[in-house]
Design a protein around this motif. Structure first.
Motif, PDB file in Angstrom:
ATOM      1  N   SER A 179      47.912  43.070 -53.299  1.00 54.88           N
ATOM      2  CA  SER A 179      46.868  43.974 -53.760  1.00 54.88           C
ATOM      3  C   SER A 179      46.985  44.233 -55.257  1.00 54.88           C
ATOM      4  O   SER A 179      45.986  44.397 -55.946  1.00 54.88           O
ATOM      5  N   TRP A 180      48.233  44.243 -55.774  1.00 55.75           N
ATOM      6  CA  TRP A 180      48.390  44.401 -57.224  1.00 55.75           C
ATOM      7  C   TRP A 180      47.803  43.205 -57.950  1.00 55.75           C
ATOM      8  O   TRP A 180      47.128  43.348 -58.959  1.00 55.75           O
ATOM      9  N   MET A 181      48.099  42.031 -57.389  1.00 55.08           N
ATOM     10  CA  MET A 181      47.570  40.823 -58.007  1.00 55.08           C
ATOM     11  C   MET A 181      46.048  40.838 -57.958  1.00 55.08           C
ATOM     12  O   MET A 181      45.380  40.489 -58.924  1.00 55.08           O
ATOM     13  N   THR A 182      45.510  41.266 -56.811  1.00 55.07           N
ATOM     14  CA  THR A 182      44.056  41.349 -56.686  1.00 55.07           C
ATOM     15  C   THR A 182      43.485  42.221 -57.785  1.00 55.07           C
ATOM     16  O   THR A 182      42.519  41.867 -58.442  1.00 55.07           O
ATOM     17  N   LEU A 183      44.140  43.358 -57.989  1.00 59.63           N
ATOM     18  CA  LEU A 183      43.684  44.269 -59.033  1.00 59.63           C
ATOM     19  C   LEU A 183      43.716  43.598 -60.399  1.00 59.63           C
ATOM     20  O   LEU A 183      42.781  43.725 -61.197  1.00 59.63           O
ATOM     21  N   ALA A 184      44.809  42.864 -60.643  1.00 59.95           N
ATOM     22  CA  ALA A 184      44.956  42.214 -61.946  1.00 59.95           C
ATOM     23  C   ALA A 184      43.837  41.198 -62.163  1.00 59.95           C
ATOM     24  O   ALA A 184      43.201  41.166 -63.218  1.00 59.95           O
ATOM     25  N   TYR A 185      43.572  40.380 -61.137  1.00 61.96           N
ATOM     26  CA  TYR A 185      42.515  39.377 -61.272  1.00 61.96           C
ATOM     27  C   TYR A 185      41.159  40.053 -61.451  1.00 61.96           C
ATOM     28  O   TYR A 185      40.350  39.638 -62.269  1.00 61.96           O
ATOM     29  N   LEU A 186      40.972  41.092 -60.668  1.00 64.89           N
ATOM     30  CA  LEU A 186      39.702  41.810 -60.742  1.00 64.89           C
ATOM     31  C   LEU A 186      39.513  42.387 -62.143  1.00 64.89           C
ATOM     32  O   LEU A 186      38.436  42.286 -62.749  1.00 64.89           O
ATOM     33  N   GLY A 187      40.603  42.962 -62.663  1.00 64.34           N
ATOM     34  CA  GLY A 187      40.558  43.524 -64.014  1.00 64.34           C
ATOM     35  C   GLY A 187      40.212  42.463 -65.034  1.00 64.34           C
ATOM     36  O   GLY A 187      39.363  42.664 -65.905  1.00 64.34           O
ATOM     37  N   TRP A 188      40.855  41.315 -64.889  1.00 67.39           N
ATOM     38  CA  TRP A 188      40.598  40.209 -65.811  1.00 67.39           C
ATOM     39  C   TRP A 188      39.129  39.799 -65.759  1.00 67.39           C
ATOM     40  O   TRP A 188      38.470  39.655 -66.789  1.00 67.39           O
ATOM     41  N   ILE A 189      38.623  39.625 -64.550  1.00 64.31           N
ATOM     42  CA  ILE A 189      37.235  39.192 -64.410  1.00 64.31           C
ATOM     43  C   ILE A 189      36.293  40.219 -65.028  1.00 64.31           C
ATOM     44  O   ILE A 189      35.367  39.881 -65.762  1.00 64.31           O
ATOM     45  N   LEU A 190      36.565  41.502 -64.752  1.00 64.39           N
ATOM     46  CA  LEU A 190      35.692  42.542 -65.293  1.00 64.39           C
ATOM     47  C   LEU A 190      35.752  42.572 -66.817  1.00 64.39           C
ATOM     48  O   LEU A 190      34.735  42.683 -67.490  1.00 64.39           O
ATOM     49  N   LEU A 191      36.970  42.431 -67.340  1.00 61.44           N
ATOM     50  CA  LEU A 191      37.154  42.450 -68.790  1.00 61.44           C
ATOM     51  C   LEU A 191      36.340  41.341 -69.439  1.00 61.44           C
ATOM     52  O   LEU A 191      35.625  41.547 -70.416  1.00 61.44           O
ATOM     53  N   ILE A 192      36.464  40.144 -68.860  1.00 59.77           N
ATOM     54  CA  ILE A 192      35.760  38.993 -69.429  1.00 59.77           C
ATOM     55  C   ILE A 192      34.256  39.149 -69.231  1.00 59.77           C
ATOM     56  O   ILE A 192      33.462  38.863 -70.120  1.00 59.77           O
ATOM     57  N   ALA A 193      33.892  39.637 -68.037  1.00 60.14           N
ATOM     58  CA  ALA A 193      32.462  39.781 -67.755  1.00 60.14           C
ATOM     59  C   ALA A 193      31.827  40.796 -68.687  1.00 60.14           C
ATOM     60  O   ALA A 193      30.648  40.697 -69.020  1.00 60.14           O
ATOM     61  N   ALA A 194      32.639  41.764 -69.128  1.00 61.24           N
ATOM     62  CA  ALA A 194      32.085  42.815 -69.980  1.00 61.24           C
ATOM     63  C   ALA A 194      31.960  42.370 -71.427  1.00 61.24           C
ATOM     64  O   ALA A 194      31.328  43.033 -72.231  1.00 61.24           O
ATOM     65  N   MET A 195      32.543  41.239 -71.756  1.00 60.88           N
ATOM     66  CA  MET A 195      32.574  40.800 -73.153  1.00 60.88           C
ATOM     67  C   MET A 195      31.190  40.714 -73.795  1.00 60.88           C
ATOM     68  O   MET A 195      31.005  41.161 -74.922  1.00 60.88           O
ATOM     69  N   PRO A 196      30.185  40.132 -73.104  1.00 63.05           N
ATOM     70  CA  PRO A 196      28.864  40.068 -73.739  1.00 63.05           C
ATOM     71  C   PRO A 196      28.270  41.439 -74.041  1.00 63.05           C
ATOM     72  O   PRO A 196      27.365  41.546 -74.860  1.00 63.05           O
ATOM     73  N   LEU A 197      28.795  42.479 -73.408  1.00 67.09           N
ATOM     74  CA  LEU A 197      28.252  43.811 -73.659  1.00 67.09           C
ATOM     75  C   LEU A 197      28.665  44.342 -75.020  1.00 67.09           C
ATOM     76  O   LEU A 197      28.057  45.244 -75.560  1.00 67.09           O
ATOM     77  N   PHE A 198      29.739  43.769 -75.559  1.00 66.28           N
ATOM     78  CA  PHE A 198      30.306  44.378 -76.755  1.00 66.28           C
ATOM     79  C   PHE A 198      30.034  43.615 -78.036  1.00 66.28           C
ATOM     80  O   PHE A 198      30.687  43.839 -79.027  1.00 66.28           O
ATOM     81  N   ASN A 199      29.131  42.659 -78.000  1.00 66.11           N
ATOM     82  CA  ASN A 199      28.760  42.057 -79.273  1.00 66.11           C
ATOM     83  C   ASN A 199      27.260  41.862 -79.332  1.00 66.11           C
ATOM     84  O   ASN A 199      26.586  41.732 -78.325  1.00 66.11           O
TER      85      ASN A 199
END
Lengths: 352, 300
Positions: free
Chosen positions: B154-174
């Motif tokens: 579940s920790w790993m799941t969280l980490a992957y999920l966090g990574w995906i969200l972080l990357i997915a959010a990238m277009p929002l910030f430029n």
């Protein structure tokens, strides 16, 4: 103020007949615009190769006509629809004129033959640094576990150690790990290869992606990978199995560690482009020089697939240390040969 | 120069879009609309769907073969490898041959282009799609494979999920809505709707005549709003609106003659023609007038 304008005296009177310059201009060019539009529509629908020779020939001319029409229209016309249309048409024509113009086979062929090896060659310093980070971690891990075996459980996470710990005896390690019996095709390939692929891919992603954070996290992660490896080596060394252990690692490790080194190098390239932008802005610099990082990472993912197959299947199939060394050396030599290949091609088979 | 249309576009089309000006190799400045997040998400979802369908088809074929040979167990590594191959072939193939648009992008009207207006190279396409691998698909496939039960999982799941969200959010910030692959490949994704050339509204025969003084009441902005009104498809609502506008114009320019209701369109067209003639002429002399409140701006 208006009295100062040239020609204002004549226009002052109401006029009944009107000839607009912009309308005349439009009448003269509209045919060319429509023709270009038809050709572009054809290309968008069916591709460039289906165009007739005549159309193909007239394309650049028409494109230039439209581009100059657009400049004129902006200067003389206030017809919004006309200007938007011309902008749109010029943009669509631009895509036809400056599209990549190659197919997938040539493109991927180019990547495998030239692009990936060339990217590897052009980043040798990043690769060296990345490799040194792993090596440093490896030596540190070896030294630590050699001095006190309790370090092993601290350095190696449970999931990765696969039942090996400081409590393992030499016989345990030899029979269950290094020369574990071949579990059969399905078992070995499917389950184990899959687990290892997942683990290695994660490490690869992290080292590459963390390049955005300036490269230090990449190096730390690489060193940590080395640390685990060193810890394993020390554990086996204390039980007199160092050579066998290296055989066990080499058979797939050359490919796998190679892939992780490349991912790390990709991360370092990104970090470098962001940290040292020269005369460009950081983002521009990344755009101009960052493609090579993507080639490294993409190629590394391919290598991980190969490593996964070797590790899960071949390693258990070949149970002699000497043979394992031979295969490991062979894969190393093959990769080296591959990275050195594709040199003779002209600098631009495809623009990179 | 190009930005003269900005205000009226925003007023008439309502959507606020990020713009970017590029210069083509011929030296023509083109203003492009950066694709917005919704469009890109839709395009990606469509592509994802197409890719999944293709993958499922592939495995239906392959699965039948494997079941007979490998005793029901399907090799996950081979599956991973084939899906990897297939999606890269899919994205790279279409962006190459369809000039920067995959089927999903084409449906939404998006295109990939070089950020600096240069040619879109095959290298850039390969780079942006290989990065997608590391950005989205690997974490996604790892996430889906993880055992959810164990604590560490579940920790790993969280980490992957966090990574995906972080990357997915990238277009929002430029400003240019670039994802990581766009940064690395130097590309942007733009929206290219198709525009049709409509007829010229200007008629040569003038039923009405306006004095210069009357024509000086308005500027380019009002002219282009009027243009849009005249181009609207005929309906009750349009006609009512045109009546309103006619009355407003008459008041503004001091038009005292009665204009019969059925003549409204003709009157407005005549006024549009005369106004455009006047403003374009002034523009040629270097006196561009942006709207009714602005004075005459002289170009240098």
């Amino acid at each position: 103020m208006n009295d100062l304008d040239p020609g204002s005296a004549q226009i002052d009177a109401p006029r009944h007949m009107i000839t607009l310059r912009s309308s005349e201009f439009r009448k003269g060019r509209e045919e060319a615009w429509r023709k270009l539009e038809t050709i572009i529509e054809q290309v968008e629908r069916r591709g460039q190769s289906k165009l007739s020779a005549d159309d193909l020939q007239s394309l650049p001319l028409l494109y230039r006509t439209v581009a100059s029409s657009l400049s004129v229209a902006r200067a003389i016309a206030l017809d919004r629809n006309l200007i938007l249309y011309l902008e749109n048409l010029a943009l669509r024509a631009y895509f036809v004129a400056y599209g990549p113009g190659v197919g997938i086979v040539e493109c991927l062929g180019w990547f495998l033959r030239t692009g990936f090896p060339r990217a590897v060659r052009s980043c040798r310093w990043h690769i060296l640094v990345s490799f040194l980070a792993i090596l440093a971690g490896c030596i540190a891990g070896f030294a630590l576990v050699k001095s006190n075996e309790e370090w092993f459980s601290a350095l190696v996470p449970q999931a990765l150690s696969g039942g090996r710990s400081m409590a393992s005896t030499a016989a345990d390690l030899r029979d269950h790990e290094i020369f574990a019996p071949w579990p059969g095709f399905t078992e070995a390939f499917v389950v184990f290869a899959n687990f290892l692929f997942r683990h290695n891919a994660t490490i690869g992603i992290m080292t590459f992606g963390l390049g955005i954070a300036g490269g230090v996290p990449t190096l730390v992660l690489l060193a940590y990978q080395g640390l685990t490896l060193g810890a394993f080596a020390a554990l086996h060394d204390s039980r007199g199995l160092l050579v066998d252990f290296f055989g066990w690692v080499t058979i797939h490790g050359v490919t796998e560690i190679g892939a992780i080194v490349l991912c790390g190098a990709g991360g370092l390239v990104i970090a470098e482009k962001i940290l040292f932008p020269n005369e460009y802005t950081r983002i521009e610099n990344l755009a101009l020089n960052g493609k090579v990082a993507a080639y490294l990472a993409g190629g590394a993912v391919l290598m991980l697939f190969v490593a996964g197959l070797i590790e899960g299947g071949l390693r258990q199939l070949v149970d002699m240390t000497a043979a394992r060394f031979a295969i490991g050396t062979l894969t190393g030599a093959l990769w080296l040969w591959y990275f050195m290949s594709g040199r003779e091609e002209k600098a631009d088979g495809l623009p990179s | 120069m190009v930005s003269r249309l900005d205000r009226v576009n925003k007023f008439l089309e309502g959507v606020k879009r990020n713009k970017r000006e590029i210069t083509t190799p011929e030296g023509v400045n083109l203003e492009v609309d950066i694709a917005n997040h919704g469009e890109r998400l839709t395009a990606f979802a469509l592509d994802f769907l197409f890719w999944m369908l293709a993958t499922i088809l592939l495995f239906l074929g392959l699965g039948l073969l494997l079941i007979q040979k490998v005793n029901g167990a399907v090799s996950v590594t081979i599956i991973l490898f084939l899906t990897f191959l297939l999606r890269n072939l899919y994205f790279i193939h279409f962006e190459l041959t369809a000039r920067g648009s995959t089927p999903g992008k084409r449906i939404v009207g998006l295109r990939v282009m070089d950020r600096f207006g240069g040619p879109l190279t095959a290298g850039a396409i390969v780079a942006r799609n290989l990065t997608r691998e590391v950005e989205v698909f690997l974490p996604l496939s790892l996430l889906l494979q993880l055992p959810v039960t164990s604590g560490q999982g579940s920790w790993m799941t969280l980490a992957y999920l966090g990574w995906i969200l972080l990357i997915a959010a990238m277009p929002l910030f430029n400003r240019d809505h670039m994802r990581a692959g766009d940064f690395i490949a130097g590309t942007i994704v733009i929206s290219v709707p198709r525009r049709a050339l409509l007829g010229d509204l200007v008629g040569t025969k003038m039923g009405y005549a306006f004095s210069r003084k009357q024509l000086e009441a308005y500027g380019a902005f009002e002219l282009q709003v009027l243009e849009e009104l005249l181009r609207r498809p005929d309906s009750e609502q349009t006609r009512a609106l045109q009546q309103d506008v006619r009355a407003k114009i008459c008041r503004k320019i001091g038009w005292t003659d009665e204009v019969p209701a059925h003549e409204t369109f003709a009157f407005l067209t005549a006024f549009y023609s005369a106004e455009r003639d006047h403003l374009e002429r002034e523009q040629l002399f270097g006196n561009f007038r942006a709207d009714k409140t602005s004075g005459v701006s002289r170009e240098t």
